[in-house]
Write a protein that holds these residues in place. Structure first.
Motif, PDB file in Angstrom:
ATOM      1  N   GLU B 715      77.494 -24.341 -30.565  1.00 23.53           N
ATOM      2  CA  GLU B 715      77.965 -24.587 -31.918  1.00 23.53           C
ATOM      3  C   GLU B 715      79.056 -23.572 -32.255  1.00 23.53           C
ATOM      4  O   GLU B 715      79.001 -22.422 -31.833  1.00 23.53           O
ATOM      5  CB  GLU B 715      76.813 -24.427 -32.923  1.00 23.53           C
ATOM      6  N   GLY B 716      80.016 -23.997 -33.043  1.00 26.82           N
ATOM      7  CA  GLY B 716      81.037 -23.077 -33.536  1.00 26.82           C
ATOM      8  C   GLY B 716      82.177 -22.886 -32.562  1.00 26.82           C
ATOM      9  O   GLY B 716      82.167 -23.401 -31.443  1.00 26.82           O
ATOM     10  N   GLU B 717      83.151 -22.142 -32.997  1.00 25.23           N
ATOM     11  CA  GLU B 717      84.333 -21.900 -32.179  1.00 25.23           C
ATOM     12  C   GLU B 717      84.057 -20.720 -31.255  1.00 25.23           C
ATOM     13  O   GLU B 717      83.454 -19.738 -31.660  1.00 25.23           O
ATOM     14  CB  GLU B 717      85.511 -21.580 -33.091  1.00 25.23           C
ATOM     15  N   ALA B 718      84.490 -20.842 -30.014  1.00 24.33           N
ATOM     16  CA  ALA B 718      84.259 -19.763 -29.060  1.00 24.33           C
ATOM     17  C   ALA B 718      85.601 -19.247 -28.549  1.00 24.33           C
ATOM     18  O   ALA B 718      86.509 -20.030 -28.263  1.00 24.33           O
ATOM     19  CB  ALA B 718      83.414 -20.260 -27.896  1.00 24.33           C
ATOM     20  N   TRP B 719      85.710 -17.944 -28.434  1.00 28.82           N
ATOM     21  CA  TRP B 719      86.958 -17.351 -27.932  1.00 28.82           C
ATOM     22  C   TRP B 719      86.805 -17.051 -26.445  1.00 28.82           C
ATOM     23  O   TRP B 719      85.687 -16.965 -25.941  1.00 28.82           O
ATOM     24  CB  TRP B 719      87.268 -16.060 -28.695  1.00 28.82           C
ATOM     25  N   TYR B 720      87.928 -16.932 -25.764  1.00 28.21           N
ATOM     26  CA  TYR B 720      87.871 -16.454 -24.382  1.00 28.21           C
ATOM     27  C   TYR B 720      89.085 -15.582 -24.113  1.00 28.21           C
ATOM     28  O   TYR B 720      90.123 -15.708 -24.783  1.00 28.21           O
ATOM     29  CB  TYR B 720      87.807 -17.607 -23.378  1.00 28.21           C
ATOM     30  N   GLN B 730      98.930 -14.657 -11.676  1.00 27.91           N
ATOM     31  CA  GLN B 730      99.540 -15.186 -12.883  1.00 27.91           C
ATOM     32  C   GLN B 730      98.591 -16.221 -13.462  1.00 27.91           C
ATOM     33  O   GLN B 730      98.236 -17.193 -12.795  1.00 27.91           O
ATOM     34  CB  GLN B 730     100.867 -15.799 -12.492  1.00 27.91           C
ATOM     35  N   VAL B 731      98.148 -15.993 -14.685  1.00 25.22           N
ATOM     36  CA  VAL B 731      97.147 -16.852 -15.309  1.00 25.22           C
ATOM     37  C   VAL B 731      97.834 -17.678 -16.388  1.00 25.22           C
ATOM     38  O   VAL B 731      98.525 -17.118 -17.239  1.00 25.22           O
ATOM     39  CB  VAL B 731      96.020 -15.992 -15.911  1.00 25.22           C
ATOM     40  N   SER B 732      97.675 -18.989 -16.336  1.00 26.39           N
ATOM     41  CA  SER B 732      98.460 -19.843 -17.247  1.00 26.39           C
ATOM     42  C   SER B 732      98.179 -19.537 -18.707  1.00 26.39           C
ATOM     43  O   SER B 732      99.065 -19.571 -19.543  1.00 26.39           O
ATOM     44  CB  SER B 732      98.225 -21.327 -16.936  1.00 26.39           C
ATOM     45  N   VAL B 733      96.941 -19.253 -19.040  1.00 25.36           N
ATOM     46  CA  VAL B 733      96.607 -18.887 -20.421  1.00 25.36           C
ATOM     47  C   VAL B 733      95.629 -17.726 -20.335  1.00 25.36           C
ATOM     48  O   VAL B 733      94.615 -17.829 -19.648  1.00 25.36           O
ATOM     49  CB  VAL B 733      95.901 -20.050 -21.154  1.00 25.36           C
ATOM     50  N   THR B 734      95.890 -16.645 -21.027  1.00 28.72           N
ATOM     51  CA  THR B 734      94.997 -15.490 -20.895  1.00 28.72           C
ATOM     52  C   THR B 734      94.028 -15.342 -22.058  1.00 28.72           C
ATOM     53  O   THR B 734      93.070 -14.600 -21.970  1.00 28.72           O
ATOM     54  CB  THR B 734      95.768 -14.173 -20.745  1.00 28.72           C
ATOM     55  N   GLU B 735      94.300 -16.015 -23.159  1.00 31.50           N
ATOM     56  CA  GLU B 735      93.274 -16.016 -24.188  1.00 31.50           C
ATOM     57  C   GLU B 735      93.424 -17.204 -25.097  1.00 31.50           C
ATOM     58  O   GLU B 735      94.490 -17.828 -25.164  1.00 31.50           O
ATOM     59  CB  GLU B 735      93.259 -14.704 -24.981  1.00 31.50           C
ATOM     60  N   GLY B 736      92.356 -17.546 -25.764  1.00 32.58           N
ATOM     61  CA  GLY B 736      92.413 -18.698 -26.638  1.00 32.58           C
ATOM     62  C   GLY B 736      91.078 -18.941 -27.272  1.00 32.58           C
ATOM     63  O   GLY B 736      90.140 -18.150 -27.129  1.00 32.58           O
ATOM     64  N   LYS B 737      91.052 -20.011 -28.008  1.00 29.12           N
ATOM     65  CA  LYS B 737      89.809 -20.386 -28.666  1.00 29.12           C
ATOM     66  C   LYS B 737      89.522 -21.845 -28.356  1.00 29.12           C
ATOM     67  O   LYS B 737      90.431 -22.655 -28.237  1.00 29.12           O
ATOM     68  CB  LYS B 737      89.936 -20.202 -30.175  1.00 29.12           C
ATOM     69  N   LEU B 738      88.270 -22.143 -28.223  1.00 28.33           N
ATOM     70  CA  LEU B 738      87.873 -23.533 -27.964  1.00 28.33           C
ATOM     71  C   LEU B 738      86.873 -23.924 -29.040  1.00 28.33           C
ATOM     72  O   LEU B 738      85.879 -23.233 -29.264  1.00 28.33           O
ATOM     73  CB  LEU B 738      87.215 -23.655 -26.591  1.00 28.33           C
ATOM     74  N   LYS B 739      87.160 -25.034 -29.670  1.00 29.60           N
ATOM     75  CA  LYS B 739      86.189 -25.548 -30.633  1.00 29.60           C
ATOM     76  C   LYS B 739      84.974 -26.055 -29.864  1.00 29.60           C
ATOM     77  O   LYS B 739      85.051 -26.355 -28.668  1.00 29.60           O
ATOM     78  CB  LYS B 739      86.800 -26.705 -31.421  1.00 29.60           C
ATOM     79  N   CYS B 740      83.912 -26.187 -30.568  1.00 30.41           N
ATOM     80  CA  CYS B 740      82.698 -26.732 -29.966  1.00 30.41           C
ATOM     81  C   CYS B 740      83.017 -28.045 -29.257  1.00 30.41           C
ATOM     82  O   CYS B 740      83.578 -28.956 -29.868  1.00 30.41           O
ATOM     83  CB  CYS B 740      81.672 -26.956 -31.078  1.00 30.41           C
ATOM     84  N   GLY B 741      82.690 -28.134 -27.988  1.00 30.21           N
ATOM     85  CA  GLY B 741      82.896 -29.383 -27.258  1.00 30.21           C
ATOM     86  C   GLY B 741      84.217 -29.450 -26.530  1.00 30.21           C
ATOM     87  O   GLY B 741      84.417 -30.310 -25.681  1.00 30.21           O
ATOM     88  N   GLU B 742      85.124 -28.531 -26.830  1.00 28.55           N
ATOM     89  CA  GLU B 742      86.419 -28.558 -26.147  1.00 28.55           C
ATOM     90  C   GLU B 742      86.316 -27.970 -24.738  1.00 28.55           C
ATOM     91  O   GLU B 742      85.395 -27.221 -24.434  1.00 28.55           O
ATOM     92  CB  GLU B 742      87.458 -27.754 -26.951  1.00 28.55           C
ATOM     93  N   GLN B 743      87.297 -28.297 -23.935  1.00 28.88           N
ATOM     94  CA  GLN B 743      87.349 -27.724 -22.600  1.00 28.88           C
ATOM     95  C   GLN B 743      88.795 -27.429 -22.252  1.00 28.88           C
ATOM     96  O   GLN B 743      89.707 -27.966 -22.891  1.00 28.88           O
ATOM     97  CB  GLN B 743      86.754 -28.675 -21.575  1.00 28.88           C
TER      98      GLN B 743
END
Lengths: 1009, 1009
Positions: B715-720, B730-743
C-alpha cells in the motif's frame, strides 16, 4: 481463633499492617501492594506502620487484628514472637524464600500493645516475607495479575480466617525462577515507550510485581535496544530490582552485567574499551568493559553471566577457528571474568551466583571432542550454573547424564515461549501449550536441572497463562511436577477460578476448554508458520474439522465475552478472547485459503469464491481485532499487537505473504462434480475418464452414515439423479437440481436399518458373515454418470478382543484393488491402513521400575504415552515396560509401521532417541524386538538442520519400521528405551502403499469396542 | 505454337472441352469441375461435349482451340492422336495415374473437324486423365481449395500457353495416398449435418474433390457414427467414390468393407450376424457379416482392410489371452477373410488391394516372440499391404528392416494430424508442423513405405495446409522428399502463392512466416495439452518471449487480414487467421496465467491482477473467434469450432479446466520487490533474509545491457534509490517513486562505454585480462536494501576459434559460488552451464556414405541435425559421420552432457535409438566414444508409457551422459548411430549442478563469433 478483615475494621484501624522497624525496604514496598490489594477487596486501605511508630502514635487500640509482617533476618520482632511462644521459627531459619503464615493469639506476648489476635507473616528472608504477604492476597481472592492486567478481585465486606490457614511454606523447588523479556520490538517496545516513556523503572516496577506475584525471583531484562542498568534512568531499574528481591540476570551472551547493546555505543577507535568485540585482539578493552560493568552493578543481587559469544548472539570465532581455538578462548575468558568478579563483587567467588549458557555452539565447547578436552570439569566453572536450553521450540536439548548431575553449580534451563529465529519465529501471540511445558520442564527437573529456570516470554503479553504455570511449577514442583498427571488441567482450572471468580461453573468450564483448545491448536502449528500447505485441504477432512473446531471455540469465546460482567470483561479479553481469536482467526484464514485452492482446482468456481470471501473476512477481522487491542481500556495495550504474523516466507517477517486466492472460471455448460468428502477423489463421471469413486465409509463396521458431495460448477442449472442399489442403500435425496454454484451433501445409510444409531452392527442381512457385501450407486448428471462403489464390511469380529484394531482396507478379501480402478489422475488411492491413537493400547506391561503413562490432551490428535521414570534408559526385552496393540490383519505380509512421536531431541550426546518394536502373531512367544530410531543418526538441532526444522514446525517426528505381520491377530509392542520418547500415534500399511499424506496423519481407524 | 483461352473464345465456343465418347464417367464429371474453374477465371463457362456430339452438332468451328480430354484405356481417340503423330503414348501406356499434357497442332489429323490447335490431356487411366485436367486448373491459377474453401482464382481476360507447358507427368510416388476423416464429433459432424443433412454423397462430393485436387486417390470415411456404404443414401457414397476414381479404404479396425458402427446396429440375439464381436464364439455370424460387406461393395475400387481388432478400436482378446492365442486367432481370421474375398471380389486375390494394420497390440502379433512365431511371412498376408503407423503424435513407430522391405504387398503408413486418445487428444485446430511431417514421412519413404500413406486429419478443416503438403510429398517424392532440405519452406511459399495470388511479395512473405510460426508454436505444445505448468514463468524469460512472439504473429495476422482484398479475405481467415489466432490465443492465455501465478507468488498483487485481466480477455477472445468462425461466409463452417480445447485434465475433454487465477493481497506497508528478469531470484532486501541477487548478464561477453525489475507491491507510494558502483555501471534510473502496483525496469550498462552496441567487447578497463571484474549495486527501498552483485567477464578469448562455446558461469575464477550466498528459499542458483544449439557446430566430419545435415526451423528452439542416409545404422568411430562442438571450460572435472533430441521412437524391434558421444581436450587423439541411449531400454510407445507420453507432449526427448572435461578447449563429438536420431540442443553443466528447469531448456550461451 477467628481472624477477621473487613472494611469496618480497616476504617477503624483494626486491620493495620504492622511491620518490623528494620524490615527490608522491598518488604515494606510489597506491604504497600498488599494494602492496595486489601483496598481492592474491601474498599478501604489499611495503613502500614512500623512497630515503633505504632507504639509511638498509639495507633494500636485494644482488640486490634493487624497483619504482622517480619523477616527473621531483620530486627528482633521474629525473635520476640518465637520467644513468646507464638511461632516456632526453628525450621524456617534453615530455609530460603519461605514464610510462616499463622493466626496468632497475642495475649501471651510481652508487648502486645492492645493487639488481640494477629495474622503473622514471618519470612525466612526478604523474598520469604514478600511471598508470605502475597499469599494473603491470594487468600483474599486477588489475582497475581491485579496490577499487570488490571484483574480486579471480587468485592467482599469481610473475610474471616481460622487456624486452618496456618502454614509454613516450603522452599521453592527451583532456586532461580524467572522470565526474559525478549524480541521486544515492535510490540513491547512501542507499548513501553508510549506508556512509560522508555524501558525505565516505571515500567519495570510493573514487571517485577508481576514476577513476584507469580512467585518468581529472577529475570532477564529486555535487551534489543534497551540498557537495563542505564534506563532506570541510571541504575534505578537495577536498584529497584534489588530492593524488591528480584535477582537480575542478563541474557546468555551478556557477561559481567553488561548489556549487548552497550558495547555498540561505547566502542570506537578512541574508546577505552577498544573497537573490537574480540578477546584475542582487544583483551584489554574488553576486560575493562566487563570490569566497569561489575563495578557498576556488582553490589546488587545478580546471577552474573560468564563466558562469551559473538556480537548479536552469533558465534564468537570465525569459521576457520578450530574447536580447540574456541575452547581455549572461552577458558581464558572465564579466568579473566572470575578474577574480575573476585575483585569487584566478592572475593569468596563461590558465593557469587554465576551462570554460563551452553547455548548453540557453546555446547560443543563444553563437551569438547576426542582430541580436545572441553570445558566440562574445568575449575573456572566450579560453582557456575550450567545453563542448558531447549531447542527454541520448547523441546529440551541435551540434559546432564547421571554422572554429571552433581556439578557443584547445578544446572539451569533456558526455555522458550517466544522465539526470533530460524526456521520461523513466533512472537505475536501465545502459542505455548501447558501439557507440553509440563512434560518438558518436569523432565528437566527430573534430570537435575533445578537451579535456574528462565523462560523467554517475548512481550510477556498473552503468555501470562503458560508463564504463570511455568513459574508455579518451578515454585512448587512437588505439587505440579511429574507425578501429577493432571497438572495442566488442574492448573488451568485454578487459573480460570482465580482470574474469573464471577463466572458460573459452566462458563468457567468452558473458559478452561477455550484456553486449552486455542493453545493446543496454536501449538500444533504456530500462527506465523501456518500457511496454505500445512493442513491437507481434503484428506481425512482434517482441514474442515479444524475449521469447525476453530468456529466452535470462536463462537463460544464471543458468547462468553459478551456475557462477561464488568469484573471479568476486560481480563477475559486479555487472557482468553484476544489470544484465542487472534490465533484461531489466522488458522482459519489459511484453512479457508486451502479450501479455496482445492475447490478452484476442481473448477468449483463459486464454492471457491465463497471461501475467498471468507479469507478476506479473516484478514479484516485480524486488523479489527488488533485495532481493538490497541484501543481497549484507554489504549493500555497499544503496541502489543504490532508484530507481523501472517505467512512468513523467511524466519522473520521480511517478505511475508498474505494468502493468495485462486479463482476458477465457470465452465460453459452445466456440470456437476461428485466428491467423496475426506478424500481427493472426485469426478464428473465422464465415461472415458475411467474414474470410479469408492465410498469406503461402510468398511468401518461402526459407520452409520456415508456422504457424497455434489458441486454444480458449470453455467446454468444442472440436474442429478442417483440410482443403483437403492434398495440396499438408503439415499437421502435421489434426485434434484442445483443452480450454478450450488452444492449439496447426500447421506447414504444401509437400507436394512442396521447401524442406524451408529452402533456397531457388523451384520447386514446381505452377505452377512461372508466378510463383505458390495453395492453400487450411480450419480447421473449432465456431464456424465459417476459410478460409486460402496463396499460394506459384514465380517463377524465377535471373537476378537475388545480394543483390537481391525484392518478394514479396500483390499479386503473380494475387494482387491483390481476391482477398484480408482484412477485419480494417475495416482491410486491407498488400499487400506490401520491408524492407532497411542493412548488406545490394548494392554500394557509395567516392570518393577518402569511404566508407560498416558499424558492426556498432549498429542496433536489425542494423548501421548511416556515411560516413567522420566530419566531412565531402558533396555527393551530386558527391563523395559511396553505397550501392546492388538492388530487384526486380513493378509500376512510386509507392512510399514509409522510412528508419530513428540519431536523430542535425543537427551544425551550419543544422539540416540529410540524405542523398541516387536510384531508377531498373538501366540508367538518371542518376536524379535527391533530398536527404532525416532531421529536419524545425523540428527542435529538448530539452524540449517532440516529434519529438526520439520519436527518443530510440525510439532511431530515421524519414523518408520518395516515388519512382517501374520494373518489374524498380531501383537504390536512398543518398548520404552531412551528418555524423552513420547508416542502419539501409529499407522500401519502395506509396504510401499502409504495412505495419502496429511498434516495430522490418517484418523484413527476402527477398533473393537 | 500458341494456345489461348479467353472469355471471348469460350463465348464463341472456341474453348470447348472435348471428350472421348467412351470416357470414364468420373473423368466427365471432373471435366465439369474444369469447366467451372475456367468460368471462375475467365467469367464464362466452356461447354463440354463428346467427340461424337461435337461432330453431330457441328459444334466445332474452324480455328477452334478445345481442350481434348481422353484416357488411353477408353475409346480410340488416344490411339488416333498417336497414329496421327500428335502424341507419343508409348511411355504413358506403361504408367498408372499419369498423363500427357500437350499443345497439339491438329492440322495433320485425319478428323480435325475444324480444330486448329488443341490442348490435349491424355491420361494413362481415369485418375491420370483427372490429374491432367486438374493440372490445367493449376496452370490457370486455380487453388485446389476452390471448392472446399471457396478460394477464388484471380480473374483473367485471357491466358496464352506455348509449348513450354508440354509435359508427361510422372507416376505418383506412393500408390495409395489419402486422408481419414476421424474424431468427427462435435465439429465435422455438426457441420456436415447442418450443411448437407448427413454424411452423404452431397458432402462426400466435396471431400472427394478436395482429395483429387490435392492429388490424392484414397480415403477412409468418417466412422464414429456414420456408415459410409449406407449414408449416400444407400451405396451412393461408395459409388460416387468409385466413379471419381477414389479408392476407398476403411479404418484399420474395419475389415471387409464393414464399418465399425454397423455391427452395433445389426447384432442381436435374433440377428443373422449373432450377438458377439467374437470370432471364436460367433464365427458364423461374424463371417456372414463380412461376407455381406464384400457382396455389397466388393465390386467397387477398394483397399480392403483385413485382420480384426476389438470393438471400439480395443484389443481383440481379453487380458488372459496369450500372445499365441491372439496370433492363432488373427491367422484364422485372415484365412476366412481371404476366402471370402476370393469368392466375392476376385478369385485372383493378388489383384485385390488389401491392407492389414500393424497397429498397437497387432504389432506384437505380427512379430511374435521367441516361443511363438508371429504373422510375419504368413502366406495369408502375401500381397497384403502391411500398414504401419506413427505413435499418434507424428513420430514413426517401428519400420521395416532392410531384409523385410521386399514384402510383396509393400508397406503403408497411418499418420496423424489429429488424435483422440491418451495421453491428450488434439482435435480442435491444426497443430501439425511441416518440417516434422517432412522429416518423418521422408524417412518412411526411405524405409520402403511406399504403397499407402493415409493421414488422420480429424475434421479436415484447418489441417488443409499440412494435409496438402503430405499429399504433395506422396505424389512427388522426388521433388519434395529427403534430398530437398528446403521442402517445407519451399512448399509454404508455393502454398501462399497459390491461395493468395493477390498478396504483395512482402505480405506473402509475412504470410509464410505466419503459417510457419503458428504451427511451430502449436507443435511445440498443442493447445489441448497446454497448461500453466508447461513453460516456466520466469526462467530464461521463455514465457515472456513466447508471449511476445505470439503477440507479434497475432498483430501481423490481424493487420494482414484487415488489409486483405475481397479475393483473399475469406481464404485468409480460413487458412491463416483462424488457425493462428485460435492456437496462439490459447497459448497466450496459459502463459498469462503463469505470469499471474508467478507475480501473485511474490505478492505483486496488482501486476498479477493485470495478467488475470489478460487471461479473461483471452477467454473472451476464444469465444468470439469461434462465434466468428460459425457465422462468417453465411455460416459455412458452423460447427467446426465446437471441440473443447482448454485445459484437458484427461486425454479427452471430460472435466477439462479453465485457467485458475491467483490473487495476492497487498501488504499493508510500502514494499518493493527487486527481481532479476529471466530468473526466479527476487528479494525485498531485508537484511535477515540473507538474500543477495546476482545480475549475471555481463558474464556473457556480448551483453551490452542488463536489467533489473522493481515491483511496488505494498500500500502507498514506495521510493527506491540505486547506489553502489555507479561509476562503473551506468544505471538508467537511479532513484524514483512507484505508486502501489507500479513496476519499472532499470537498465544497467558498463559505464566505460564498452559493449555499447552489443558488440563483443570483452575488455572493460577495470580488471581487463584478469578474467573478471566485480561490481555491486544496492537497491534501497522502504522494505530493505538489496545487494546486487554484477560480475563482468573480462577474459581475453582472442585465441579461441570462432564458434567455440565458452563457460561463463558464476563459478568462474574469483567468482566461486561461495562468494554468492544466493539463498533462494533454500535453493541455490546454478553455478553455470553451456547451452548449444545443435546447428551451431564448430565443425563436422562426413564419411563416404554418411553426413549430418541441418534441418532448418525443425527444433523446438532452432534446427535439428540428422544423419543421411536416413535408413543407415552407423557405427560410431568406424563409419559414422560426426558433429564437433568446441567447448572452452574454466575447470576440469565431471560434467553432465544433456542432449535434447527429437522424440523419435526406436526404428526397429531392438528398441535402440542411440548416438555416440566423445569428449576430450582438443589435442587428445582418441577420446573414448560412448553410446548414449536417447530412450531407456524399457521404452514403449502408447497407452500408459509415461516416458513416451512426456516425449510426445513436450515434443522432445532428453537424455544425459556424464563425461570428464579438461580445462581449456574440449572437443565434444556427436556421432550418428541409429536412424531416427535428430539432435536439437546440448546443455553441459557440472555434475549434480543442473541449471533451473524450464520447458525449452536454457537458452544458447555465448560462443566466440
Amino acid at each position: 481463633m477467628q481472624y477477621c478483615i473487613s472494611k469496618e475494621n480497616i476504617l477503624n484501624g483494626k486491620n493495620k499492617i504492622l511491620i518490623e522497624d528494620k524490615e527490608h525496604k522491598g518488604t515494606v514496598r510489597v506491604a504497600g501492594w498488599l494494602a492496595g490489594d486489601m483496598e481492592a477487596v474491601f474498599g478501604a486501605k489499611p495503613s502500614i506502620c512500623t512497630i515503633q511508630s505504632a507504639k509511638a502514635d498509639e495507633g494500636l487500640c485494644d482488640g486490634t487484628m493487624p497483619v504482622i509482617v517480619t523477616s527473621v533476618d531483620t530486627g528482633d520482632l521474629a525473635d520476640k514472637l518465637e520467644k513468646d511462644g507464638v511461632a516456632d521459627l526453628s525450621n524456617l531459619r534453615k530455609k530460603r524464600e519461605s514464610y510462616i503464615f499463622k493466626l496468632v493469639n497475642m495475649h501471651a506476648c510481652e508487648e502486645r500493645n492492645g493487639v488481640n489476635t494477629a495474622l503473622a507473616v514471618i519470612g525466612s528472608d526478604k523474598r520469604g516475607t514478600i511471598y508470605g504477604m502475597l499469599h494473603l492476597s491470594e487468600l483474599l481472592g486477588v489475582s497475581p495479575f491485579i496490577d499487570w492486567l488490571d484483574v480486579k478481585p471480587v468485592h467482599r465486606d469481610e473475610m474471616t480466617f481460622d487456624e486452618t490457614v496456618n502454614m509454613e511454606s516450603k522452599e521453592p523447588s527451583v532456586r532461580y525462577r524467572g522470565f526474559f523479556i525478549n524480541d521486544e520490538w515492535p510490540a513491547f517496545g512501542n507499548w513501553c515507550n508510549k506508556r512509560f516513556g522508555g524501558f525505565n523503572a516505571k515500567c519495570y516496577e510493573h514487571v517485577f510485581e508481576l514476577l513476584l506475584r507469580l512467585k518468581g525471583n529472577y529475570m532477564w531484562p529486555a535487551m534489543w535496544s534497551a540498557i537495563f542498568p542505564q534506563d532506570g534512568p541510571d541504575l534505578l531499574n537495577a536498584e529497584l530490582a534489588d530492593e524488591l528481591g528480584v535477582v537480575m540476570g542478563m541474557s546468555h551472551h551478556e557477561p559481567c552485567l553488561r548489556q549487548g547493546e552497550e558495547y555498540k555505543y561505547l566502542r570506537g577507535p578512541e574508546s577505552i574499551y577498544g573497537d573490537a568485540w574480540d578477546f584475542r585482539k582487544n583483551k584489554e578493552g574488553i576486560t575493562r568493559f566487563w570490569e566497569d560493568g561489575l563495578k557498576r552493578g556488582g553490589h546488587l543481587e545478580n546471577v552474573i553471566t560468564v563466558g562469551m559469544r559473538g556480537e548479536f548472539d552469533s558465534t564468537i570465532l570465525g569459521k576457520e577457528a578450530t574447536l580447540g581455538d574456541n575452547i581455549d578462548l572461552i577458558r581464558d575468558v572465564l579466568k579473566t571474568q572470575n578474577e574480575l568478579i573476585r575483585k569487584y563483587v566478592n572475593s569468596d567467588i563461590e558465593k557469587v551466583p554465576r551462570m554460563i549458557a551452553l547455548y548453540k555452539e557453546v555446547e560443543a565447547f563444553y563437551y569438547g571432542d576426542d582430541t580436545y578436552k572441553g570445558l566440562q570439569g574445568d575449575p573456572e566453572l566450579d560453582g557456575v550454573i550450567l545453563m542448558l536450553c531447549d531447542d527454541n521450540f520448547g523441546n529440551l536439548r541435551t540434559v546432564p547424564k547421571e554422572s554429571e548431575r552433581d556439578h557443584k553449580g547445578g544446572y539451569g534451563m533456558y526455555y522458550h515461549m517466544d522465539y526470533h529465529g530460524w526456521p520461523i519465529s513466533y512472537e505475536w501471540v501465545n502459542s505455548s501449550y501447558l501439557p507440553k511445558v509440563w512434560e518438558q520442564m518436569s523432565a528437566a527437573y527430573e534430570f537435575g536441572i533445578r537451579d535456574l529456570w528462565i523462560v523467554n516470554v517475548g512481550d510477556i503479553f498473552t503468555t501470562e497463562y503458560p508463564l504463570s504455570f511455568f513459574l508455579e511449577l518451578a515454585y512448587d514442583y512437588e505439587k505440579w511436577g511429574a507425578t501429577n498427571l493432571n497438572a495442566p488441567s488442574e492448573y488451568t482450572k485454578k487459573f480460570v477460578r482465580t482470574q474469573f471468580p464471577t463466572l458460573s461453573a459452566e462458563d468457567a468450564k468452558s473458559t478452561e476448554e477455550l484456553l486449552t483448545g486455542y493453545s493446543h491448536i496454536a501449538s500444533n502449528r504456530r500462527p506465523e508458520a501456518m500457511n496454505v500447505d500445512v493442513y491437507d485441504s481434503v484428506w481425512y477432512g482434517e482441514s474442515e474439522e479444524l475449521i469447525d473446531e476453530c468456529d466452535r471455540y470462536m463462537s463460544l469465546a464471543k458468547k462468553l465475552y459478551k456475557e462477561c460482567d464488568d469484573l471479568s470483561s476486560y481480563p477475559f479479553f486479555e487472557l482468553v478472547y484476544y489470544p484465542l481469536m487472534a490465533n484461531l482467526n489466522v488458522q482459519k484464514m489459511w484453512l479457508y485459503t486451502g479450501q479455496n485452492h482445492a475447490l478452484a482446482s476442481i473448477d468449483a468456481a463459486d464454492a471457491a469464491a465463497e471461501y475467498a470471501r471468507k479469507v478476506s473476512e479473516c484478514m479484516a477481522f485480524d486488523r479489527d481485532l488488533i485495532d481493538k487491542l490497541h484501543t481497549i481500556h484507554d489504549g493500555m495495550w497499544y503496541g502489543m499487537g504490532m508484530s507481523e504474523h501472517i505467512g512468513f516466507n523467511f524466519w522473520n517477517e521480511e517478505e511475508c505473504s498474505f494468502p493468495v486466492i485462486h479463482s476458477a472460471m465457470r465452465p460453459d455448460k452445466p456440470r456437476i462434480v461428485t466428491c467423496i468428502p475426506g478424500t481427493d477423489r472426485h469426478t464428473e463421471g465422464g465415461f472415458w475418464t475411467g474414474m470410479t469413486l469408492v465410498l469406503d465409509a461402510f468398511l468401518r463396521p461402526d459407520t452409520s452414515v456415508g456422504k457424497i458431495r455434489l458441486y454444480s460448477i458449470g453455467e446454468g442449472e444442472a440436474w442429478y439423479k442417483i440410482s443403483g442399489d437403492t434398495d440396499k442403500l438408503q439415499v437421502s435425496v435421489t434426485e434434484g437440481k442445483l443452480k450454478c454454484g450450488e452444492q449439496t451433501e447426500i447421506e447414504i445409510c444401509l437400507a436394512d436399518g442396521s447401524r442406524k444409531n451408529g452402533t456397531d452392527m457388523t451384520q447386514v442381512s446381505e452377505g452377512a458373515g461372508s466378510g463383505c457385501a458390495e453395492y453400487v450407486l450411480y450419480v447421473e448428471t449432465p456431464s456424465g454418470k459417476t459410478t460409486i462403489r460402496v463396499p460394506v464390511n459384514t465380517e463377524d469380529y465377535s471373537s476378537l478382543k475388545k480394543g483390537t484394531y481391525v484392518w478394514c482396507g479396500l483390499d479386503r478379501k473380494g475387494l482387491s484393488s483390481e476391482h477398484y480402478p480408482v484412477r485419480t489422475a494417475e495416482k491410486c488411492a491407498p488400499a487400506g491402513f490401520i491408524s492407532i491413537e497411542a493412548g488406545h493400547y490394548t494392554d500394557k506391561q509395567d516392570v518393577a521400575d518402569g511404566t508407560f503413562t498416558e499424558i492426556e490432551a498432549y498429542g496433536r490428535t489425542l494423548s501421548g504415552m511416556k515411560a516413567y521414570p522420566l530419566v531412565k534408559r531402558f533396555t527393551p526385552g530386558v527391563d523395559a515396560p511396553f505397550l501392546e496393540y492388538d492388530v487384526y490383519m486380513e493378509d500376512a505380509g510386509e507392512y510399514t509401521v509409522r510412528a508419530y512421536v513428540t519431536p523430542a531431541n535425543p537427551p544425551y550426546k550419543d544422539n540416540l532417541l529410540r524405542f523398541g518394536l516387536s510384531v508377531g502373531s498373538k501366540d508367538m512367544s518371542d518376536p524379535e524386538i527391533v530398536l527404532v530410531d525416532t531421529v536419524a543418526k545425523s540428527f542435529g538441532v538448530g539452524d540449517d538442520n532440516y529434519a529438526w526444522k520439520q519436527g518443530v514446525l510440525d510439532n511431530i517426528h515421524i519414523c518408520h519400521a518395516d515388519r512382517t505381520f501374520a494373518k489374524g491377530v498380531n501383537s504390536l509392542k512398543i518398548y520404552a528405551c531412551d528418555p524423552g520418547f513420547v508416542l502419539q500415534k501409529l499407522v500401519i500399511y502395506k509396504k510401499d502403499k502409504a495412505p495419502a499424506d496429511s498434516y495430522l496423519g490418517p484418523k484413527e481407524t476402527y477398533r473393537i469396542c
